[in-house]
Design a protein around this motif. Sequence first.
Motif, PDB file in Angstrom:
ATOM      1  N   GLU A 185      -4.709  -8.780   1.760  1.00 45.14           N
ATOM      2  CA  GLU A 185      -4.769  -8.455   0.342  1.00 45.14           C
ATOM      3  C   GLU A 185      -3.390  -8.662  -0.276  1.00 45.14           C
ATOM      4  OE1 GLU A 185      -6.245  -4.551  -0.316  1.00 45.14           O
ATOM      5  OE2 GLU A 185      -7.951  -4.776   1.057  1.00 45.14           O
ATOM      6  N   PHE A 186      -3.349  -9.481  -1.336  1.00 37.95           N
ATOM      7  CA  PHE A 186      -2.103  -9.774  -2.020  1.00 37.95           C
ATOM      8  C   PHE A 186      -2.085  -9.071  -3.377  1.00 37.95           C
ATOM      9  CE2 PHE A 186      -2.540 -13.097   1.060  1.00 37.95           C
ATOM     10  CZ  PHE A 186      -1.245 -13.402   1.450  1.00 37.95           C
ATOM     11  N   GLY A 187      -0.898  -8.618  -3.777  1.00 37.66           N
ATOM     12  CA  GLY A 187      -0.782  -7.938  -5.052  1.00 37.66           C
ATOM     13  C   GLY A 187       0.615  -8.056  -5.626  1.00 37.66           C
ATOM     14  N   LEU A 188       0.769  -7.610  -6.866  1.00 33.88           N
ATOM     15  CA  LEU A 188       2.054  -7.584  -7.551  1.00 33.88           C
ATOM     16  C   LEU A 188       2.361  -6.160  -8.005  1.00 33.88           C
ATOM     17  CD1 LEU A 188       2.144 -10.737  -9.906  1.00 33.88           C
ATOM     18  CD2 LEU A 188       3.561 -10.320  -7.885  1.00 33.88           C
ATOM     19  N   ASN A 189       3.602  -5.728  -7.786  1.00 30.35           N
ATOM     20  CA  ASN A 189       4.111  -4.469  -8.324  1.00 30.35           C
ATOM     21  C   ASN A 189       5.342  -4.782  -9.158  1.00 30.35           C
ATOM     22  OD1 ASN A 189       2.217  -3.058  -6.796  1.00 30.35           O
ATOM     23  ND2 ASN A 189       3.635  -2.716  -5.111  1.00 30.35           N
ATOM     24  N   GLY A 190       5.530  -4.074 -10.237  1.00 31.73           N
ATOM     25  CA  GLY A 190       6.706  -4.329 -11.055  1.00 31.73           C
ATOM     26  C   GLY A 190       7.073  -3.154 -11.923  1.00 31.73           C
ATOM     27  N   LEU A 191       8.327  -3.141 -12.357  1.00 26.52           N
ATOM     28  CA  LEU A 191       8.783  -2.139 -13.319  1.00 26.52           C
ATOM     29  C   LEU A 191       9.941  -2.707 -14.122  1.00 26.52           C
ATOM     30  CD1 LEU A 191      11.677  -0.539 -12.396  1.00 26.52           C
ATOM     31  CD2 LEU A 191      10.148   0.313 -10.640  1.00 26.52           C
ATOM     32  N   VAL A 192      10.079  -2.223 -15.338  1.00 22.16           N
ATOM     33  CA  VAL A 192      11.179  -2.567 -16.235  1.00 22.16           C
ATOM     34  C   VAL A 192      11.646  -1.290 -16.909  1.00 22.16           C
ATOM     35  CG1 VAL A 192      11.879  -3.850 -18.295  1.00 22.16           C
ATOM     36  CG2 VAL A 192      10.298  -4.898 -16.664  1.00 22.16           C
ATOM     37  N   LEU A 246      19.416  -2.942 -19.114  1.00 19.28           N
ATOM     38  CA  LEU A 246      18.062  -3.434 -18.869  1.00 19.28           C
ATOM     39  C   LEU A 246      17.940  -3.925 -17.436  1.00 19.28           C
ATOM     40  CD1 LEU A 246      15.252  -4.300 -20.051  1.00 19.28           C
ATOM     41  CD2 LEU A 246      16.337  -6.513 -20.545  1.00 19.28           C
ATOM     42  N   ASN A 247      16.898  -3.465 -16.741  1.00 17.06           N
ATOM     43  CA  ASN A 247      16.720  -3.845 -15.340  1.00 17.06           C
ATOM     44  C   ASN A 247      15.235  -3.872 -15.004  1.00 17.06           C
ATOM     45  OD1 ASN A 247      16.100  -1.062 -13.650  1.00 17.06           O
ATOM     46  ND2 ASN A 247      17.377  -0.685 -15.466  1.00 17.06           N
ATOM     47  N   GLY A 248      14.917  -4.601 -13.945  1.00 22.49           N
ATOM     48  CA  GLY A 248      13.524  -4.702 -13.546  1.00 22.49           C
ATOM     49  C   GLY A 248      13.379  -5.097 -12.084  1.00 22.49           C
ATOM     50  N   LYS A 249      12.169  -4.910 -11.563  1.00 25.56           N
ATOM     51  CA  LYS A 249      11.833  -5.295 -10.193  1.00 25.56           C
ATOM     52  C   LYS A 249      10.448  -5.915 -10.189  1.00 25.56           C
ATOM     53  CE  LYS A 249      14.469  -1.584  -7.966  1.00 25.56           C
ATOM     54  NZ  LYS A 249      14.427  -0.424  -7.041  1.00 25.56           N
ATOM     55  N   LEU A 250      10.269  -6.903  -9.332  1.00 21.79           N
ATOM     56  CA  LEU A 250       8.966  -7.530  -9.151  1.00 21.79           C
ATOM     57  C   LEU A 250       8.771  -7.790  -7.667  1.00 21.79           C
ATOM     58  CD1 LEU A 250       6.454  -8.720 -10.574  1.00 21.79           C
ATOM     59  CD2 LEU A 250       7.624 -10.937 -10.544  1.00 21.79           C
ATOM     60  N   ALA A 251       7.649  -7.335  -7.134  1.00 25.66           N
ATOM     61  CA  ALA A 251       7.394  -7.468  -5.698  1.00 25.66           C
ATOM     62  C   ALA A 251       6.021  -8.088  -5.470  1.00 25.66           C
ATOM     63  CB  ALA A 251       7.480  -6.112  -5.010  1.00 25.66           C
ATOM     64  N   LEU A 252       5.985  -9.087  -4.602  1.00 26.72           N
ATOM     65  CA  LEU A 252       4.731  -9.653  -4.100  1.00 26.72           C
ATOM     66  C   LEU A 252       4.410  -8.952  -2.788  1.00 26.72           C
ATOM     67  CD1 LEU A 252       2.467 -11.827  -4.043  1.00 26.72           C
ATOM     68  CD2 LEU A 252       4.101 -13.304  -2.833  1.00 26.72           C
ATOM     69  N   THR A 253       3.250  -8.315  -2.717  1.00 24.87           N
ATOM     70  CA  THR A 253       2.890  -7.526  -1.536  1.00 24.87           C
ATOM     71  C   THR A 253       1.716  -8.162  -0.800  1.00 24.87           C
ATOM     72  OG1 THR A 253       1.339  -6.107  -2.759  1.00 24.87           O
ATOM     73  CG2 THR A 253       3.650  -5.422  -2.697  1.00 24.87           C
ATOM     74  N   GLN A 254       1.661  -7.881   0.504  1.00 18.41           N
ATOM     75  CA  GLN A 254       0.567  -8.360   1.339  1.00 18.41           C
ATOM     76  C   GLN A 254       0.227  -7.303   2.374  1.00 18.41           C
ATOM     77  OE1 GLN A 254       1.246  -9.597   4.805  1.00 18.41           O
ATOM     78  NE2 GLN A 254      -0.581 -10.810   5.252  1.00 18.41           N
ATOM     79  N   LYS A 255      -1.052  -7.012   2.532  1.00 19.42           N
ATOM     80  CA  LYS A 255      -1.512  -6.028   3.517  1.00 19.42           C
ATOM     81  C   LYS A 255      -2.657  -6.628   4.327  1.00 19.42           C
ATOM     82  CE  LYS A 255      -0.244  -1.980   0.756  1.00 19.42           C
ATOM     83  NZ  LYS A 255      -0.680  -0.693   0.167  1.00 19.42           N
ATOM     84  N   LEU A 256      -2.581  -6.453   5.639  1.00 18.24           N
ATOM     85  CA  LEU A 256      -3.643  -6.903   6.531  1.00 18.24           C
ATOM     86  C   LEU A 256      -3.611  -6.043   7.779  1.00 18.24           C
ATOM     87  CD1 LEU A 256      -5.890  -8.906   7.281  1.00 18.24           C
ATOM     88  CD2 LEU A 256      -4.116 -10.374   8.289  1.00 18.24           C
ATOM     89  N   ARG A 257      -4.697  -5.290   7.981  1.00 19.01           N
ATOM     90  CA  ARG A 257      -4.774  -4.367   9.093  1.00 19.01           C
ATOM     91  C   ARG A 257      -3.506  -3.509   9.138  1.00 19.01           C
ATOM     92  NH1 ARG A 257      -7.539  -8.937  10.979  1.00 19.01           N
ATOM     93  NH2 ARG A 257      -5.722  -9.838  12.004  1.00 19.01           N
ATOM     94  N   GLY A 258      -2.708  -3.590  10.185  1.00 16.58           N
ATOM     95  CA  GLY A 258      -1.528  -2.740  10.262  1.00 16.58           C
ATOM     96  C   GLY A 258      -0.294  -3.287   9.574  1.00 16.58           C
ATOM     97  N   TRP A 259      -0.402  -4.489   8.974  1.00 13.13           N
ATOM     98  CA  TRP A 259       0.749  -5.115   8.331  1.00 13.13           C
ATOM     99  C   TRP A 259       0.876  -4.672   6.883  1.00 13.13           C
ATOM    100  CZ3 TRP A 259       4.333  -7.861  10.913  1.00 13.13           C
ATOM    101  CH2 TRP A 259       3.985  -8.332  12.188  1.00 13.13           C
ATOM    102  N   ASP A 260       2.132  -4.478   6.444  1.00 12.00           N
ATOM    103  CA  ASP A 260       2.426  -4.140   5.046  1.00 12.00           C
ATOM    104  C   ASP A 260       3.760  -4.808   4.715  1.00 12.00           C
ATOM    105  OD1 ASP A 260       2.767  -3.106   2.550  1.00 12.00           O
ATOM    106  OD2 ASP A 260       2.466  -1.019   3.114  1.00 12.00           O
ATOM    107  N   ASN A 261       3.712  -5.916   3.954  1.00 13.76           N
ATOM    108  CA  ASN A 261       4.895  -6.747   3.737  1.00 13.76           C
ATOM    109  C   ASN A 261       5.136  -6.952   2.248  1.00 13.76           C
ATOM    110  OD1 ASN A 261       5.056  -7.262   6.630  1.00 13.76           O
ATOM    111  ND2 ASN A 261       3.281  -8.589   6.305  1.00 13.76           N
ATOM    112  N   ALA A 262       6.373  -7.317   1.902  1.00 17.79           N
ATOM    113  CA  ALA A 262       6.704  -7.535   0.502  1.00 17.79           C
ATOM    114  C   ALA A 262       7.905  -8.455   0.380  1.00 17.79           C
ATOM    115  CB  ALA A 262       6.991  -6.214  -0.204  1.00 17.79           C
ATOM    116  N   ALA A 263       7.894  -9.255  -0.681  1.00 20.90           N
ATOM    117  CA  ALA A 263       9.057 -10.034  -1.122  1.00 20.90           C
ATOM    118  C   ALA A 263       9.407  -9.530  -2.512  1.00 20.90           C
ATOM    119  CB  ALA A 263       8.740 -11.523  -1.141  1.00 20.90           C
ATOM    120  N   GLU A 264      10.641  -9.080  -2.707  1.00 24.23           N
ATOM    121  CA  GLU A 264      11.022  -8.348  -3.913  1.00 24.23           C
ATOM    122  C   GLU A 264      12.219  -9.004  -4.593  1.00 24.23           C
ATOM    123  OE1 GLU A 264      11.689  -3.695  -4.447  1.00 24.23           O
ATOM    124  OE2 GLU A 264      13.445  -4.650  -3.545  1.00 24.23           O
TER     125      GLU A 264
END
Length: 764
Positions: free
Chosen positions: A623-630, A650-668
């Motif tokens: 499962e892929f998703g996006l998280n972000g804040l500003v 002014l600041n912000g963050k954007l993360a691409l997330t991926q989850k599969l079974r026991g995996w939980d990964n992100a590029a931020e």
Amino acid sequence: MPNPAFTPRLLSLLIAASLSPIGASAAETELPTVEVVGKEDAAPLATAVESLPTLRATTSDTASLLRDVPGVSLYGGGGVSSLPAVHGLADDRLRIKVDGMDLISACPNHMNPALSYLDPSQVESLQVYAGIAPVSVGGDSIGGSIVARTAEPVFAKAGEGSLVKGEVGAYYRSNGNVRGGNAAATYATESFNISYTGAIAQSDNYDAGGDFKDRLFVGGTPTGFTGRPGHTLPADEVGSTAYDTRNHTLGLAFRGGAHLVEAKFGLQDLPEQLWPNQRMDMLGNDQKRVNLRYLGDLAWGKLEARVYHEDVEHFMDFGTDKKYWYVGGNPTWDGSQCGAIGPTCAAGMPMNTESTNTGAVVKADIDLTQQDVLRIGTEYQRYRLDDWWPASGGGMWPNAFLNVNDGERDRAAVFTEWEKQFSPQWMTLAGVRFERVSMDAGDVHGYKTVAPDSGNQLRDSAAFNAADHSKTDNNWDMTVLARYTPDATRDIEFGFAHKTRSPNLHERYTWSTWTMAALMVNWSGDGNGYIGNLDLDPEQANTVSATFDWHAADRTWEFKATPYYTHVTDYVDAVQWDATANAPRATLQTGQYTVLKFVNQSAQIYGIDLSGRMPLAKTSLGEFGLNGLVSYTRGENRDTDDNLYNIMPLNGKLALTQKLRGWDNAAEVVMVSRKDDVSVMRNEMETPGYALFNLRGSHSWKQLRLDFGVENVFDRLYYHPLGGAYIGQGTTMTSSTTATTVPQWGTPVPGMGRSIYTALNYQF
């Protein structure tokens, strides 16, 4: 600048490697996500930190666990003691509770803030009330409230006999050679629980993402020079960022029916925490605390009573990177002849602080009806502080400098709060709180008690001693807010809060205009010196805020927007001070460190927080998703038209997330704009904008969790806007801009360069 070795092709491979479930199989166990909910979650406007396991692996600083909360930023400090800011208001302007205790930073540089007494591994839940906090969790603050809790006691199930559980963990982070570990163990029956948690953390100085010392010293002194001849630092090493800390907690609990009695005993042994934006280092901090609680789940509601006590012994002096032998100003002196010279040879400037903190809380949640809850409570806190600096060398003898002598700060409070669910669409909350804050301090003296009057010590101490030190403030808080839920996909929260904070002991009772003494009072990290003010009035803040929350009915996607505005009367700011005239400076000193005096002025802070998340796709890769804040915050002094100090741009963050079974990964990606709205009065430094790229990954088995990642992948040199002034090496006890052994004004503290980390945690 990005490392040229990192090509776009290599970057794509790194992302793919981080997001790929290497070695995963259908037989692996996927652990469910467990959200810990505290008892105070019933009140609205609280934001919980949801990703504690992931964040713990990246830091030894508990305050930095808040970095993904919209509206929260961090003042730079020691490696385990950064100061959280909520909408531009930080430190004592926030109410920070640790297991229900109001812990106070005793240090004149605030090197031992409340959250520094918990290792990240010991934190079970963190909540932030940004801006508008209910009076039941507020008081003596104008910003917001942060509630940190360790694990609640667990008991064996009926007929189970006994329960034994625990965990052990270890981690390593490459930048700074950071290593540490944690352990926890619990034995419980149906009615008895004994538990232990402990953690250690050690780090060397960290490296920036490049050489940053080309302008560090004037007069042609080598950039690697530190206070001690023969001890030099590379051009990319950030001096005075090492630390060594140990935290332990022992808990006992008894349960009988609807009643729980609990005792927690805490101990911190911190041998060293060096400071890159302060002139001193923390070379010892010993805290002992006991926390007793009764909790009753009764027919009419809940009753909670708590008594706690804390003792702190705190010591500051120069660490390795600042050590200097003050003998006639000779920078080549190595101290080898001190035995022959005697008391005129000084190795530094020892500073001692001792405090005791005793508090009691009784509060109740009364269920008036199924729709009405009445919260009432009373609190008391008794705080005592002594801050003195023994003489070091003939230039200071013969007396100790009494910075705060017999300081007293007592708070007594009562509050009442009514929460009502009028209908499925409308909920309201209204509360009022009264606090009486009584403060006092004894007479003082400097190192010198007879002429000559070095640094106006005799003049200033005589004036202080002749004044009335006793101060009493009667403070009122009020909160009114409402939540409107028109349907399953929309929520609107809006409200108003009036809050009051009395000055702390150092703001009111530090008395010396002498530059060297004033430099020792600074929790801002700006390199300046500060003078207290007996005439300070309490800060009073009026805040209006709203949160618009659009989301899926099952919260698979959501978007929040929170605009806010705060007006503060009697805001404790500062003006540059002329020690000779003992008056505000007629002409401001610019481009250098200076001395300021705390004064009441008018201020306003406004801004907006945006945050959201959304799913992207479900594929065979997970499962892929996006998280972000500003976040955007603007702070202004209405009396001087200056900018408030240490306001995050002014600041912000954007993360691409991926989850599969026991995996939980992100590029931020972390993005921060240029900071050019700076405080002219404090000679605050501008910082350039930057973007950082981080990779995070984890895998969870039934009892084992592995975390790994790379922070600042491209090893970029950057300066955090709230990192403060770099004075982490050299002879720091002067504000001179011409000496050849003094850090030059104009260099901010750089952030950490690339760091590869891994952590392993096993539960049994």
